[in-house]
Write an enzyme that holds these catalytic residues in place. Sequence first.
Site, PDB file in Angstrom:
ATOM      1  N   ASP A  72     -28.112 -79.130 -76.802  1.00 37.71           N
ATOM      2  CA  ASP A  72     -27.501 -78.887 -75.499  1.00 37.71           C
ATOM      3  C   ASP A  72     -26.668 -77.614 -75.528  1.00 37.71           C
ATOM      4  O   ASP A  72     -26.039 -77.294 -76.515  1.00 37.71           O
ATOM      5  CB  ASP A  72     -26.597 -80.057 -75.094  1.00 37.71           C
ATOM      6  CG  ASP A  72     -27.276 -80.988 -74.103  1.00 37.71           C
ATOM      7  OD1 ASP A  72     -28.347 -80.607 -73.606  1.00 37.71           O
ATOM      8  OD2 ASP A  72     -26.745 -82.065 -73.847  1.00 37.71           O
ATOM      9  N   PRO A 129      -5.543 -83.411 -59.757  1.00 40.32           N
ATOM     10  CA  PRO A 129      -5.661 -81.947 -59.680  1.00 40.32           C
ATOM     11  C   PRO A 129      -4.635 -81.242 -60.569  1.00 40.32           C
ATOM     12  O   PRO A 129      -4.805 -80.071 -60.892  1.00 40.32           O
ATOM     13  CB  PRO A 129      -5.379 -81.632 -58.199  1.00 40.32           C
ATOM     14  CG  PRO A 129      -5.525 -82.931 -57.472  1.00 40.32           C
ATOM     15  CD  PRO A 129      -5.201 -84.006 -58.453  1.00 40.32           C
ATOM     16  N   ARG A 138     -22.716 -89.732 -72.890  1.00 44.29           N
ATOM     17  CA  ARG A 138     -23.682 -88.962 -73.674  1.00 44.29           C
ATOM     18  C   ARG A 138     -23.247 -88.792 -75.119  1.00 44.29           C
ATOM     19  O   ARG A 138     -24.056 -88.441 -75.975  1.00 44.29           O
ATOM     20  CB  ARG A 138     -23.909 -87.585 -73.030  1.00 44.29           C
ATOM     21  CG  ARG A 138     -24.479 -87.656 -71.624  1.00 44.29           C
ATOM     22  CD  ARG A 138     -24.674 -86.269 -71.041  1.00 44.29           C
ATOM     23  NE  ARG A 138     -25.606 -85.498 -71.834  1.00 44.29           N
ATOM     24  CZ  ARG A 138     -26.920 -85.559 -71.707  1.00 44.29           C
ATOM     25  NH1 ARG A 138     -27.462 -86.332 -70.802  1.00 44.29           N
ATOM     26  NH2 ARG A 138     -27.701 -84.855 -72.482  1.00 44.29           N
ATOM     27  N   GLU A 162      -2.418 -88.252 -50.497  1.00 45.26           N
ATOM     28  CA  GLU A 162      -1.834 -86.969 -50.904  1.00 45.26           C
ATOM     29  C   GLU A 162      -1.474 -86.950 -52.382  1.00 45.26           C
ATOM     30  O   GLU A 162      -1.340 -85.903 -52.995  1.00 45.26           O
ATOM     31  CB  GLU A 162      -0.595 -86.640 -50.060  1.00 45.26           C
ATOM     32  CG  GLU A 162      -0.891 -86.406 -48.597  1.00 45.26           C
ATOM     33  CD  GLU A 162      -2.061 -85.448 -48.376  1.00 45.26           C
ATOM     34  OE1 GLU A 162      -1.957 -84.288 -48.822  1.00 45.26           O
ATOM     35  OE2 GLU A 162      -3.066 -85.865 -47.769  1.00 45.26           O
TER      36      GLU A 162
END
Length: 256
Positions: free
Chosen positions: A167, A87, A152, A114
């Site tokens: 795209d 994160p 991709r 955590e």
Amino acid sequence: MRIQVLTIFPELFERFLTTSLVGRAVESGRLEIGVRDLRDWSGDRHRTVDDTPYGGGGGMVMTAPPWIRAVRELAAGAEPWRVLLSPQGRRLDDAKVRELAARGDLLLLCGRYEGIDERVRLTVVDEEISIGDYVLSGGELPAMVLIEAVSREVPGVVQLPESVARDSFRSGLLDHPHYTRPPEVEGLKVPEVLTSGDHAAIDRWRLRAALAATLAKRPDLLDEARLGPAERRELERLRAGKGSPGVAGSAGSRDN
Ligand code: 9D3
């Protein structure tokens, strides 16, 4: 392209790696993926990889030694780019996906609990990446997001080369709406131009619809979009309120 993954939940990747585009890429040999259980580098017979945090507080922290041993072993010989899904990382975007694909050899570290002892990041991580500002339970889903996006970009993995070039996020615009049979759904008809057979008119409609959708839903993308003079002119028309009906705006009847 080679991608190695370190996780305490290797089974989460099984179906993902044998299904659809990623499955075919692996099958064809264009993509080589190895998923390894971090617990194989634990130092004890209980295969422990976590411990209580120094300084107290709730939860558990992933202990550094298994990570460091595992990364050193998996990175031996080659020099994979070592990515920690976290994160605290920089947000993944299209440019980063292409950059990672160009590296050719990745080692993805998926944390749980955590967090991971900071000394892992300091010693065996090249880059920290997040997939967005929302809380997940670990790095496994983000790793799969990254793997699918990177796959991709591997030559030959996406069937129609045209669909990669077209795209959204390539032109920098959102996609135009799509329609298929039946010709009427819930009283909603297919825009006539799409059944006219006039391919130049269809191309113009799709460009207008893509511009209108981007203007309505993601106007922030227009700052960075690579637009030619015709596209800029059309965008100005749309901004002036001369939009074609049915090409953008609110979705359904529940939202907006
Ligand atoms: C609720 C715990 N949080 C306290 C502020 C910290 C936290 C620790 C571990 C939040 C999430 C996680 C597990 N998430 C990931 O490892 C993760 C993640 C994410 O949660 N969101 C977006 N991208 C990523 S990449 C890795």
